[in-house]
Each structure stands twice: as C-alpha cells, then as structure tokens.
Design a protein around this motif. Structure first.
Motif, PDB file in Angstrom:
ATOM      1  N   PHE A 243       0.818  -1.191   0.000  1.00  0.00           N
ATOM      2  CA  PHE A 243       0.000   0.000   0.000  1.00  0.00           C
ATOM      3  C   PHE A 243       0.869   1.266   0.000  1.00  0.00           C
ATOM      4  CE2 PHE A 243      -2.300   3.193   2.550  1.00  0.00           C
ATOM      5  CZ  PHE A 243      -3.266   3.488   1.608  1.00  0.00           C
ATOM      6  N   LEU A 244       1.928   1.218   0.824  1.00  0.00           N
ATOM      7  CA  LEU A 244       2.797   2.397   0.872  1.00  0.00           C
ATOM      8  C   LEU A 244       3.438   2.638  -0.492  1.00  0.00           C
ATOM      9  CD1 LEU A 244       4.686   2.250   4.288  1.00  0.00           C
ATOM     10  CD2 LEU A 244       2.796   3.709   3.621  1.00  0.00           C
ATOM     11  N   ARG A 245       3.847   1.540  -1.153  1.00  0.00           N
ATOM     12  CA  ARG A 245       4.461   1.704  -2.475  1.00  0.00           C
ATOM     13  C   ARG A 245       3.486   2.348  -3.432  1.00  0.00           C
ATOM     14  NH1 ARG A 245       6.703  -3.532  -1.386  1.00  0.00           N
ATOM     15  NH2 ARG A 245       8.741  -3.110  -0.480  1.00  0.00           N
ATOM     16  N   CYS A 246       2.243   1.953  -3.285  1.00  0.00           N
ATOM     17  CA  CYS A 246       1.201   2.537  -4.120  1.00  0.00           C
ATOM     18  C   CYS A 246       1.069   4.023  -3.842  1.00  0.00           C
ATOM     19  CB  CYS A 246      -0.105   1.800  -3.849  1.00  0.00           C
ATOM     20  SG  CYS A 246      -1.501   2.540  -4.658  1.00  0.00           S
ATOM     21  N   LEU A 247       1.120   4.358  -2.568  1.00  0.00           N
ATOM     22  CA  LEU A 247       1.029   5.770  -2.186  1.00  0.00           C
ATOM     23  C   LEU A 247       2.189   6.563  -2.783  1.00  0.00           C
ATOM     24  CD1 LEU A 247      -0.038   5.872   1.575  1.00  0.00           C
ATOM     25  CD2 LEU A 247      -1.340   6.529  -0.430  1.00  0.00           C
ATOM     26  N   VAL A 248       3.372   5.940  -2.701  1.00  0.00           N
ATOM     27  CA  VAL A 248       4.543   6.614  -3.257  1.00  0.00           C
ATOM     28  C   VAL A 248       4.341   6.843  -4.742  1.00  0.00           C
ATOM     29  CG1 VAL A 248       6.990   6.341  -3.776  1.00  0.00           C
ATOM     30  CG2 VAL A 248       6.132   5.729  -1.518  1.00  0.00           C
ATOM     31  N   GLY A 249       3.770   5.821  -5.386  1.00  0.00           N
ATOM     32  CA  GLY A 249       3.577   5.908  -6.833  1.00  0.00           C
ATOM     33  C   GLY A 249       2.654   7.046  -7.225  1.00  0.00           C
ATOM     34  N   LYS A 250       1.717   7.367  -6.344  1.00  0.00           N
ATOM     35  CA  LYS A 250       0.738   8.408  -6.705  1.00  0.00           C
ATOM     36  C   LYS A 250       1.292   9.813  -6.520  1.00  0.00           C
ATOM     37  CE  LYS A 250      -2.611   8.111  -8.125  1.00  0.00           C
ATOM     38  NZ  LYS A 250      -2.786   7.979  -9.610  1.00  0.00           N
ATOM     39  N   LEU A 251       2.400   9.884  -5.859  1.00  0.00           N
ATOM     40  CA  LEU A 251       2.874  11.209  -5.446  1.00  0.00           C
ATOM     41  C   LEU A 251       3.191  12.078  -6.653  1.00  0.00           C
ATOM     42  CD1 LEU A 251       3.623  12.823  -2.931  1.00  0.00           C
ATOM     43  CD2 LEU A 251       5.961  12.069  -3.288  1.00  0.00           C
ATOM     44  N   SER A 252       2.435  13.179  -6.768  1.00  0.00           N
ATOM     45  CA  SER A 252       2.730  14.160  -7.825  1.00  0.00           C
ATOM     46  C   SER A 252       2.077  15.457  -7.393  1.00  0.00           C
ATOM     47  CB  SER A 252       2.175  13.683  -9.161  1.00  0.00           C
ATOM     48  OG  SER A 252       0.773  13.774  -9.129  1.00  0.00           O
ATOM     49  N   PRO A 253       2.504  16.578  -7.914  1.00  0.00           N
ATOM     50  CA  PRO A 253       1.925  17.846  -7.482  1.00  0.00           C
ATOM     51  C   PRO A 253       0.420  17.888  -7.739  1.00  0.00           C
ATOM     52  CG  PRO A 253       3.888  18.203  -8.806  1.00  0.00           C
ATOM     53  CD  PRO A 253       3.618  16.751  -8.848  1.00  0.00           C
ATOM     54  N   ASP A 254       0.000  17.406  -8.900  1.00  0.00           N
ATOM     55  CA  ASP A 254      -1.434  17.481  -9.234  1.00  0.00           C
ATOM     56  C   ASP A 254      -2.245  16.676  -8.240  1.00  0.00           C
ATOM     57  OD1 ASP A 254      -0.553  18.879 -11.291  1.00  0.00           O
ATOM     58  OD2 ASP A 254      -0.670  17.226 -12.751  1.00  0.00           O
TER      59      ASP A 254
ATOM     60  N   GLU B 283      13.646   3.141  -0.129  1.00  0.00           N
ATOM     61  CA  GLU B 283      13.530   2.548  -1.464  1.00  0.00           C
ATOM     62  C   GLU B 283      13.040   3.604  -2.451  1.00  0.00           C
ATOM     63  OE1 GLU B 283      11.331  -1.256  -1.319  1.00  0.00           O
ATOM     64  OE2 GLU B 283      10.140  -0.329  -2.921  1.00  0.00           O
ATOM     65  N   ALA B 284      12.033   4.381  -1.991  1.00  0.00           N
ATOM     66  CA  ALA B 284      11.471   5.393  -2.865  1.00  0.00           C
ATOM     67  C   ALA B 284      12.503   6.466  -3.177  1.00  0.00           C
ATOM     68  CB  ALA B 284      10.254   6.028  -2.195  1.00  0.00           C
ATOM     69  N   ILE B 285      13.258   6.815  -2.172  1.00  0.00           N
ATOM     70  CA  ILE B 285      14.260   7.853  -2.389  1.00  0.00           C
ATOM     71  C   ILE B 285      15.308   7.365  -3.376  1.00  0.00           C
ATOM     72  CG2 ILE B 285      16.194   9.012  -1.246  1.00  0.00           C
ATOM     73  CD1 ILE B 285      14.336   9.370   1.158  1.00  0.00           C
ATOM     74  N   GLU B 286      15.669   6.089  -3.253  1.00  0.00           N
ATOM     75  CA  GLU B 286      16.675   5.588  -4.174  1.00  0.00           C
ATOM     76  C   GLU B 286      16.117   5.443  -5.584  1.00  0.00           C
ATOM     77  OE1 GLU B 286      18.804   2.162  -2.489  1.00  0.00           O
ATOM     78  OE2 GLU B 286      18.976   3.483  -0.768  1.00  0.00           O
ATOM     79  N   GLY B 287      14.806   5.153  -5.633  1.00  0.00           N
ATOM     80  CA  GLY B 287      14.217   4.931  -6.954  1.00  0.00           C
ATOM     81  C   GLY B 287      13.871   6.222  -7.669  1.00  0.00           C
ATOM     82  N   ALA B 288      13.725   7.299  -6.942  1.00  0.00           N
ATOM     83  CA  ALA B 288      13.247   8.530  -7.559  1.00  0.00           C
ATOM     84  C   ALA B 288      14.329   9.134  -8.436  1.00  0.00           C
ATOM     85  CB  ALA B 288      12.867   9.541  -6.474  1.00  0.00           C
ATOM     86  N   ALA B 289      13.852   9.758  -9.516  1.00  0.00           N
ATOM     87  CA  ALA B 289      14.799  10.432 -10.390  1.00  0.00           C
ATOM     88  C   ALA B 289      15.368  11.616  -9.632  1.00  0.00           C
ATOM     89  CB  ALA B 289      14.091  10.905 -11.653  1.00  0.00           C
TER      90      ALA B 289
END
Lengths: 828, 323
Positions: A67-78, A110-116
């Motif tokens: 679920f958290l990964r999903c939340l991370v995936g949704k993260l965008s300004p819009d 993980e998210a921090i490492e994966g983020a551009a």
C-alpha cells in the motif's frame, strides 16, 4: 498459514486494501480518495473506531508495504492538490509516520533511491524522511527489531534495515547531492541515532522489567556498524554520558549495557571498544559499561590488552589510565593487567623495538608501564618479580645504550619507578636527568590517581628527586633579608648608602697561574698542587690567545696533554675549560691533523673520541667565522664561549653613516642589512685536514673501537661532525671534493639502524646542498644527487622517526630550490 | 712583652685622640692623619681605598680596640684575649703609658677572645674561656675574684667557646653573655643565674665572631663557612635565626656592628672586609686591601673602621660617615 484464505476477517482486509488501491490508481476525485485513505487508516489503530486487532496485524504484515508503495507511486503535485490546504498530503504522510516503522522506513529509503534526481518526488520523500526522523520513528524501527525473536527469515530484513539505518547519510548524500538536508549530515544524524538507540534501550529495559524477553542484538549491530564507519565520536559522544548516568545507579541497565557490547559482532568489536575507551571518563565508567567483557570475548580481550597497548599509540594518557584502571578494578581482570605488564616490559626492553619503534610509541609504552605499576600491589608483583626484573634490566641496558637522549631518559625514569616498585627492599636506583614536561608527566603517572578506588592499595612509589640545583653562590642582590618587621622607626634613608662597586668580589684563588704557555704544559702534567693545576686550566685559553707564537711551538704537545687530561678534583666547569683550551689551541695552530689521527688511534675512550669531534667542530666554527680578524686579540681569560664578533666601528663613523643613509634615496633596496665585512674563510686552508682523515677510516674496526658495530653513538657524532664541517667549509675550494666524499659516505650508511646516525646523515646531505656551489653540484655529482633524492623521498615517507622524516623533507626542499635556481622554468 | 703571631688578644688603650689603634707590637701608631669626611661618590663608585694604613706591627694583628673618650680619665685597663703565655694582661694606657699592671692566668688554650663589661667606676666584669674546654669563666676586675663559671649542660656538648660578648639589657642591670661555640651554635647565658636562656644553631662550622645590637635585639655571627647568620632575641630571651647571608668566600674572623647600628662589617679569611647595611643586610662594599686574612675589626665611636690583618697591617677606613 493455509487457514488465511478461508478466514473471513483476513479476506475482508484483503478486499478493502485491493479496493483502496484500485480507487487510488483510478480516481481523480479528491473527496473519494480522502475517504478511502481514511477508511484504511482504521487499520493503523488510533482512530475513533479502530479495526479489530487481527485485522490490524494482517494489514501490517501483508499489505502495508504494498500500500505504501502505491502511495509513493501516486505522489505528484497534481495529485496532492486534489484537495485544498494540503489535507491530502497530511493524510498521505500520516501513513508513513504512524504505520509500522520498519516497513515505512524501508519503503521511504527505497522510494528515495528509486526517484529520479532531482525531482519533486525525491524532495517530497526526503522531507518526509526528515519528519520521520524528527518524530523519533527511528527508535520505533529499532524497538521493533528488539522485540522480534531472531528467526532466520528475519535476518535478511534485519541486514537490509541495518545497512539502511547506518548508511542513511551516505544514501541521502548521494541522492540529494547539493540539496541535502541538514538532518542527514552525519554530524547531525549520528547524534540523533545515539538518542534513538538510547530510547530503544529504554524500551528494552522497561520490557525486561515487565518480564518480557527482548534481544538487543540489532542495537549492537547498529552500534557496531556505525563505529566501523568511523562515527564513534558522534554516536558515543551522545550515548556514553547518558549510559554512564543510567548504569551508575541500576544493575539492570548495567546488564543491558554489557549485553549490548557483548553482542557487537567481532569485526566491529575493535571500533566499538576504542570508541568506548576514548569516550569513557574513567575506569569506573568503563567497568559499568563493559562489565567483564574482556573475560567473555576473546576479541575484546585482544583489543583491550594487545591492540590498544601495543599496536596503537595515539591515545592520550587519560585514555590509557581508564583502560588500565578498568583492568585493575575487578579481581577477575587483574591477571590480565599483570600479563599486560609483563608483555609491556618485555616490549619495552627489547632492543630491536627501541631501535625501530617511533619515539611516540616508546613513550606510550613507558606510560602504560608506569600506570600498570601504580595499580599493582606489592604482593602481586612478588609472584612474577624475577621475570619482571629480568626484562626491566635488559630494557634499562638497551635504553641507556641508545644514542637518543630522550630514549635514555625514558629508560632512566621507568627504571627508577619500576625498580622501586618491583624490588622495594633493594637499594633505590637513581639517575640524573633533566626534568621537563615529559618527565614530570611520567612521574605523575607513577602515583596512583587519588580518586581511583582500586581494590589493592598500592603503596605510593618513591618518586625520585633529581639533584637540587645548588644555591647561587654569588652574594644576593640584597633584598631585605632578615628584616625585623616594623622594628625600625628611625628615619634612616637608605639613599645615602650607595653601594660601591663589588664586581671584584670573586672567589679567592690562592695559587698563581703560570704566565707562559710553555709553563702550562708542565703545570698540567706534573703539578701535584691542585690549586695551581686548576688556575692553569682556567688561565690557559686566555694565554693561548694572547701569545699565538708561543702556542705554536708547543701546540701538539699541549693538545696531547689536554686530550689526556683527567678531572682530578671537582673543578667546576672542568669539561668546558678543557674544551675551550683545546679549541683555542686548534684555532691558533691547527693541530687538526694530530687530533684526527688520534680519533682513530687505539687506547682512547669513547668520551675522548667524542671530545675530539666536538673540538674539531668548534674550532672549524671559530675559523670560518667571518670578521674574525677584526676581533681584538686580547680576551678575558675566563671569557665566555666564542661570540660573533662585530667589527667595532668607531662611534663617529656610525653617526656619519646614519646621516648619509637618511639623506640618500636608494632606488633599489636590496638586502639592507649590512653583514660583517667580507673576509676570506680562514677555514679554507685547513678544512681538508679536518675533514678527510675523519671520513677515511670509519669502516676499519680496531680492537677497541668499532664504529660500524657497538660504537654507533660515536658514529652518530662523527656523522654530525662531518656534516657540520661540510657546512662550515662553505665558500672554500675544497668544498666540492668534500661534498663528493660525504655523499659517498652517506650512501654507504644510508640504511643504518640507529636513528641518531640517520639524523646525522640527513643533515649531512643538507649541508652538502648548502655548501657546494650549485653549478658544481650538478656538473660533478649528478648521479649522487639523483640517488640521494630517491633515498630522501623514501625516508620522508617511511622512516619511523619523526625527526628523520622532517630532516629528509628539508633536504628535499633544498634540492628542489637548487633545481629551480639552475633550471628556471621555461616561459609559458 | 711581644706576643707571638698566631695568638690572639685584645688591647684597650686609653688614647690620646679619637683613634688610636694599638697592635701587639706596641709600636706607636703611624702617621695619624685626621679623617676627612669624604662623601660617598656618586654611583657606581669604585671600591674605596683605606683612609690610612698603620704599618710596623711586625706580627699579625689579632685584636683591635678604639679607646676613646674622656681624656685624662686614666682608664687603665683592658685586656683580655690570651697569649700563648696563658695570661690576660691589664694595661695602663693613661697619659700615653703602656705598662702591664696586672695579669690573670688562664686555664685553657684556644682562639677565644675575652669580653669586658664595665659595671661601675673602676670595676669591670671579664668573661674568658675557663677550664675544661667548654666553660666560660666570669671574673670581677680588677680584684680578679671569680664570679662564676658557666658550664654548659652535659648533654649539650657545644664544644669550646669561640667568641664571647658580655652585655646588659637596658631594662635590667643583670649581665648577660652571648657565646658562640665550636659546634656553630650561639647561646645566651644569664650570668647571675648561671644558666643558658636560649641556644640556637646558626652555623655548621665553629662560630668565629659575633656582635649584638641590643637596641634592635638582633645579632649577627660569622663562622668558618660561607654565610653570615642573623638572629634575634625576643622578649622571652629566646634566640631565633632570622636568615643567613651568603658570602663569596668562606671564613669570617670577626663581625662588628657600627655603634650607630647602621653598618655591619665582617673580616674575611679571603683578605677582604665586607660592609653591609645592618638593617637590610644589603651588601654595600667589599674592601680589598689586605694581602692576608683579616683577623679583627673595630669601629670607633665616630664611625671610623679599623681592620687588623695577618699581613701585619692595620687599615683604617671611613665609610658612609654619619651625618
């Protein structure tokens, strides 16, 4: 686990999560998303109507990370702006901050490492991580690991977690580059980690009080890994003072702490222990923190009794004191202390260690010995007395043989203190040495710390006193001495009592000194009248300078007499008088030839040979001194040593010159200081007599004199003398062949084991570079220079002695300057 | 009756003038030039020369005494110090005479000089070494009756007395005796009670000379060693060492405080006379004139200093004249 599929509760959870994930991925409606997230929040507890405990557990175990990964995936300004005022973001973040900490942390990393990089998402996640840290969630991460029973399945997770926890500053630094947040700097992060570690320990202690099992092994691993990464100061600087306070009063805390250190993996043990020993404020603290760790862990024992004592020597005296004090504090550990003392003394006494170990290490070992001795009682020392005495005596012997004064002094101090302790009933050993900062520090170590409550009361060792300085024998300047207070009311003005000149008030000599140089020879050889003998010795230098012609007639004879002169009576300053007289003879009528042949003759003591070297150096210095001629030939008989004579220009001339200078404007101001008047180097004509006989025969051992063998002290002096002669023969014709011979000599001895000899060789190279004209150096000795350069570079890097390294670097710099002078850099 | 050199005695002369130093040889003093009051030169003054020199004694001078004062009073007398003939003579010096009037036999041979204290008109008390090596004998003169004999307690073992000084405190007429002993101690005797009031070790070597300033209750002693000791006497008649003052060369034969209590002079075995400011012990001058050890010193009431030496000369100095 197979029951899970049939369990209605669990399938409800799965359904809810699946729906929520679906809504999140498809819906653009803020309100809908908000309510979906809110419904899931029930599973984290802490709401009005939390879900059932089984449901919560199921959610945390299976679905939370997904679920958290999903939340991370949704993260965008819009997405975040679907609802105003950042409501959505707050809700989004709360899952990370309130859910199971270990999973949240792993997903965050993980998210921090994966983020551009750089990106909006990266910064958002980094900020969230910073909030995570400041909310104290790291303690929760570690607590969670303490409660887990160590199952093999978890070890992989723990391993990952461990590397992320300790490596956080590195990861973040790499990802964020210049945008890194202050909280992730190692100097900020590790103190925080220390606090969190302490928090976790607190929880462990609480739950142990409550009767629950806990494991501190994850905490130990964090501690170990952070220390291996070299973060002892930051981490332990926070941890140790707090732990000191906590362990002082509580046995439970002590046991937890012992366990914590015990579970540190072996490979990290050294890092942790050195950090602890450095951070602990005293032996008691170490004892509270470590318990009997050295008895339980082989690695710890090795680190504490070998590594910290023998292999490293950078620690300060207080650290050494707490380390050895820790060993002394418990009866179980005391055998280790005795063992350490034996080994220390053995190392201290080994002649090869004395020759090869750096001076700082020898100091360190000596300090350790003294601290050990202060802790050990007489009874304990008795048991191994013979062994200790044997290594002590061997050590004293080899220390006194050393050619470095500081090594000799070290030997004296340790020998005095140790012999008084080991063999208290024997006659006390006494040496004469000069007192300085270091000796005082060492002697202070020999007395036990007043605060130390060591179980055995070691008697205070006898602190040797050096000979007191004799009282000034001159009449004191006459301060009010023995003045009865206020008894004198008479108006007695002291002004009227002006003292007369009292400079003539010297010690009375009843015997008359000879007036002729020739008489001195006779007086010094045959006289039984010691007063006359002494008066002669005192008058000799002045006589020689007054009557150079008379001196030349008897110069060799006089030099021989002086060289063989022995101190018959306690004449103050005998050595100086004899040396000055010899120098005076050598300067007046160079008897260098005689002296240099005597240097290699049979039947001289080492002392006499070294005297010869000193006299040659001083005489050469005197001869090469510019402006020597202008010096008035007369000088006071007991005059001070040679002083740079300044040509006595009449006062009027100085005034005139000053006036001219003030009225003249100089276009170019060169070196303004006007040196002494130019004068040919008097040493020129005789330098060869001084130098070559000395350098020729050094490799031919005599029965009584072996320069390349035992008499390396004399060899060291010889090398230094040759260097000095080389330096003094600057501007002489003979400098070039001298330099060539000296470089060859240096080359032959360059790997000599004695530090003093090596120091001499290095300074000799420098004097060659200074004295031989640069053009001639390159023209005549290019190969020698190249060889010397590579040798110097080697010494500058690898020599164990610091002075040698410095000297080598100085010589290299000289070489560099020489090259720059001769080969100007090509214009760009 | 010339005494052989190497003995010691004191002579007291009824002088014709303010300064007349006698020597053992009893030669008349040489040319007596009246001292001119020379002001000390401005600093740094070179060491001064003697005002004049008395030659011709033909043997070492061991004791000096200015005898001044009342002309024609006809004080005979004085004496003390014993020659090798074991006698102390009483001389009549009145009106230029120099005749031996009387003599006292001694019972010991030593270096110790006697000390004389006037107790009344034509009466003196004489302290001199007694028998047994460690006693001091007190005689009343001129009757030569023995008043008492001061013997140290058996366990004290101070050795022989080396120098003596009789004096009276202002407050009481009872005579007191300061004695320097061979072991370096100085003792204060109450003569009438025949007991030691106080004893203090001042030196390592025998005390060779001492002098006492009764007004300041402070004394000084010199010995064979390199230091002077300054000591004081408190109200309880206890001696206390105040301090020592180092000298360049060892051996002090005599110490004298000037009657105005402002200067101290010492006679050195190193042929030199040293002058100190008595209150502060500040060194003021080193007088190098003699070519042998200086044995004795004497101050005249007007401040003139005389020194007798083994070189058979007496030097007379005028230093820091009194204003």
């Amino acid at each position: 686990m197979k029951s899970r599929g049939m369990d209605p509760v669990l399938s409800t959870v799965r359904l809810t999560v699946r729906e929520a994930v679906h809504t999140l991925s498809s819906s653009e409606d803020g309100g809908c998303i908000f309510s979906t997230l809110g419904s899931l929040k029930r599973y984290l507890g802490e709401t009005e109507n939390p879900a059932l405990p089984e449901e919560q557990e199921e959610f945390a175990r299976i679905h939370f990370s997904t679920f958290l990964r999903c939340l991370v995936g949704k993260l965008s300004p819009d997405w975040l702006e679907l609802l105003p005022d950042g409501q959505l973001e707050e809700l989004w973040a709360s899952f990370f901050l309130e859910g199971p900490a270990d999973q949240a942390f792993l997903v965050l990393m993980e998210a921090i490492e994966g983020a551009a990089s750089p990106s909006f998402r990266l910064m958002k996640m980094a900020r969230l991580l910073a909030r995570f840290l400041s909310a104290g969630r790291m303690a929760a991460v570690m607590e969670g690991q303490c409660r887990q029973q160590t199952e093999p399945a978890f070890s992989l997770l723990q391993e990952t977690l461990l590397s992320k926890v300790v490596g956080l500053p590195d990861h973040l630094g790499n990802r964020l580059q210049r945008e890194n947040l202050a909280g992730f700097f190692p100097q900020n992060y590790f103190p925080l980690l220390g606090e969190e570690l302490l928090q976790a320990l607190q929880v462990v202690v609480e739950s142990l009080r409550g009767g629950l099992d806990c494991s501190v092994s994850f905490l130990s691993q964090v501690l170990g890994k952070a220390c291996v990464h070299g973060r002892q100061k930051e981490l332990l600087g926070v941890l140790v003072p707090r732990l000191t306070a906590l362990t002082q009063g509580s046995c439970l805390w002590q046991r937890v702490c012992w366990r914590l250190v015990e579970r540190v993996p072996d490979r990290a043990m050294e890092a942790v222990l050195t950090g602890l020993v450095e951070a602990a404020s005293g032996p008691e603290v170490l004892s509270w923190l470590l318990g009997n760790l050295v008895m339980k862990s082989k690695k710890a024992q090795f680190v504490m009794t070998q590594k910290l004592l023998f292999l490293q020597y950078r620690y300060t005296t207080p650290v050494l004191r707490s380390l050895l004090g820790y060993l002394a504090m418990d009866s179980q550990r005391r055998p280790l202390l005795i063992q350490a003392l034996k080994e220390l003394l053995e190392t201290w006494g080994s002649s090869s260690a004395i020759r090869r170990a750096p001076l700082a290490q020898q100091h360190y070992i000596s300090k350790a010995i003294l601290v050990c001795l202060a802790h050990l009682g007489e009874a304990e020392l008795q048991d191994c007395r013979d062994e200790l005495l044997a290594s002590l005596m061997a050590g004293v012997q080899s220390h006194l043989d050393s050619s470095l004064p500081s090594v000799r002094r070290l030997g004296m101090i340790v020998a005095e203190v140790a012999s008084a302790q080991i063999h208290p009933e024997g006659p006390p050993l006494r040496f004469q040495y000069e007192e300085d900062e270091l000796t005082r520090e060492l002697l202070a170590l020999a007395t036990p710390q007043p605060a130390a409550d060591s179980p055995s009361e070691a008697g205070p060792p006898v602190a040797p006193l050096t000979a007191e300085t004799p009282n000034e024998e001159m009449v004191s300047s006459g301060g009010p001495q023995a003045q009865p207070e206020g008894s004198d009311s008479e108006l007695d003005s002291d002004d009227e009592f002006v003292p007369y000149d009292m400079s003539g008030d010297t010690e009375l000599r009843s015997s008359k000194a000879p007036v002729y140089v020739r008489d001195c020879v006779e007086a010094l050889t045959t006289s039984e009248n010691w007063e006359r003998w002494e008066a002669t010795l005192r008058a000799l230098e002045g006589l020689i300078f007054r009557s150079p012609a008379a001196t030349q007639e008897v110069s060799v004879e006089l030099a021989k007499v002086l060289l063989h002169l022995e101190e018959k009576t306690g004449v103050a300053g005998f050595e100086g008088l004899r040396q000055r007289a010899l120098v005076a003879v050598t300067v007046t009528d160079p008897v260098a030839e005689y002296l240099t042949t005597q240097f290699y003759a049979l039947n001289y003591s080492l002392r006499q040979r070294m005297d010869i070297l000193d006299v040659l150096t001083l005489a050469a210095q005197e001869l090469s001194r510019p402006g020597r001629r202008q010096k008035p030939p007369q000088r006071g008989p007991p005059g001070p040593g040679p002083q740079p004579g300044s040509p006595a220009t009449p006062a009027w001339r100085a005034v005139v010159e000053e006036r001219i200078r003030s009225k003249t404007r100089r276009v170019s101001k060169g070196s303004a200081g006007q040196g002494p008047a130019a004068d040919p180097n008097k040493f020129n004509s005789v330098a060869g007599y001084f130098f070559f006989p000395l350098i020729q025969l050094f490799d031919r051992p005599l029965v009584t004199f072996d320069l390349l063998g035992d008499d390396q002290l004399v060899l060291g002096r010889l090398v230094h003398t040759l260097g000095a002669l080389m330096y003094l023969s600057v501007n002489t014709m003979v400098a070039v062949p001298m330099g060539k011979a000296l470089l060859e000599f240096v080359w032959a001895l360059r790997f000599h084991g004695d530090i003093y000899v090596r120091q001499g060789l290095l300074s000799a190279v420098s004097s060659v570079l200074l004295s031989v004209p640069a053009e001639r150096l390159l023209a005549d000795l290019p190969d020698e220079l190249l060889e010397a350069q590579s040798w110097l570079a080697d010494v500058a890097q690898k020599d164990p002695d610091e002075d040698c390294r410095t000297l080598a670097i100085k010589a290299l710099l000289l070489l560099e300057k020489l090259r720059d002078k001769l080969l100007p850099p090509p214009p760009p | 009756m010339p005494l052989a050199p190497g003995t010691s005695h004191t002579s007291d002369f009824a002088g014709r003038s303010w300064s007349e130093a006698w020597t053992e040889g009893r030669d008349t003093p040489g040319d007596c030039i009246p001292p001119s009051m020379v002001a000390p030169p401005s600093p740094p003054p070179p060491p001064p020369d003697p005002q004049f020199v008395l030659r011709g004694s033909r043997s070492a001078v061991h004791a000096l005494h200015f005898c001044g004062g009342a002309q024609g009073q006809g004080h005979p007398l004085l004496l003390s110090g014993q020659g090798r003939d074991l006698r102390v003579h009483v001389w009549d010096l009145a009106e230029g005479r120099n005749a031996i009037v009387d003599s006292v036999c001694l019972e010991s041979v030593g270096f110790c000089r006697g000390s004389v204290l006037a107790c009344g008109p034509q009466r003196w008390m004489l302290a001199m070494p007694g028998k047994g090596g460690d006693e001091v004998q007190i005689l009343e003169m001129p009757s030569k009756t023995s008043v008492c004999s001061l013997k140290p307690e058996a366990e004290a073992r101070p050795g022989m007395p080396m120098c003596l000084q009789l004096w009276q405190a202002d407050s009481s007429p009872l005579p007191l005796l300061l004695a320097g002993y061979e072991d370096g101690s100085v003792a204060l005797w109450d003569v009438s009670a025949r007991k030691v009031c106080s004893r203090v070790a001042c030196h390592e070597e025998p005390v060779m000379g001492l002098d006492f300033d009764s007004q300041k209750a402070r004394g000084v002693s010199g010995s064979a060693e390199k230091a002077l000791a300054v000591w004081s006497l408190d109200e309880q008649r206890a001696l206390q060492v105040h301090g020592t003052h180092q000298l360049t060369n060892p051996g002090v034969a005599d110490v004298r405080i000037r009657p105005d209590r402002r200067l101290l002079a010492t006679a050195g075995w190193d042929h030199r006379i040293r002058v100190f400011h008595w209150r502060t012990m500040k060194p003021l001058a080193v007088l190098a004139f003699h070519s042998a050890a200086v044995h004795c010193l004497a101050f005249a009431t007007d401040g003139l200093l005389a020194a007798g030496s083994g070189d058979q000369r007496i030097s007379v100095w005028s230093l820091y004249p009194r204003m």
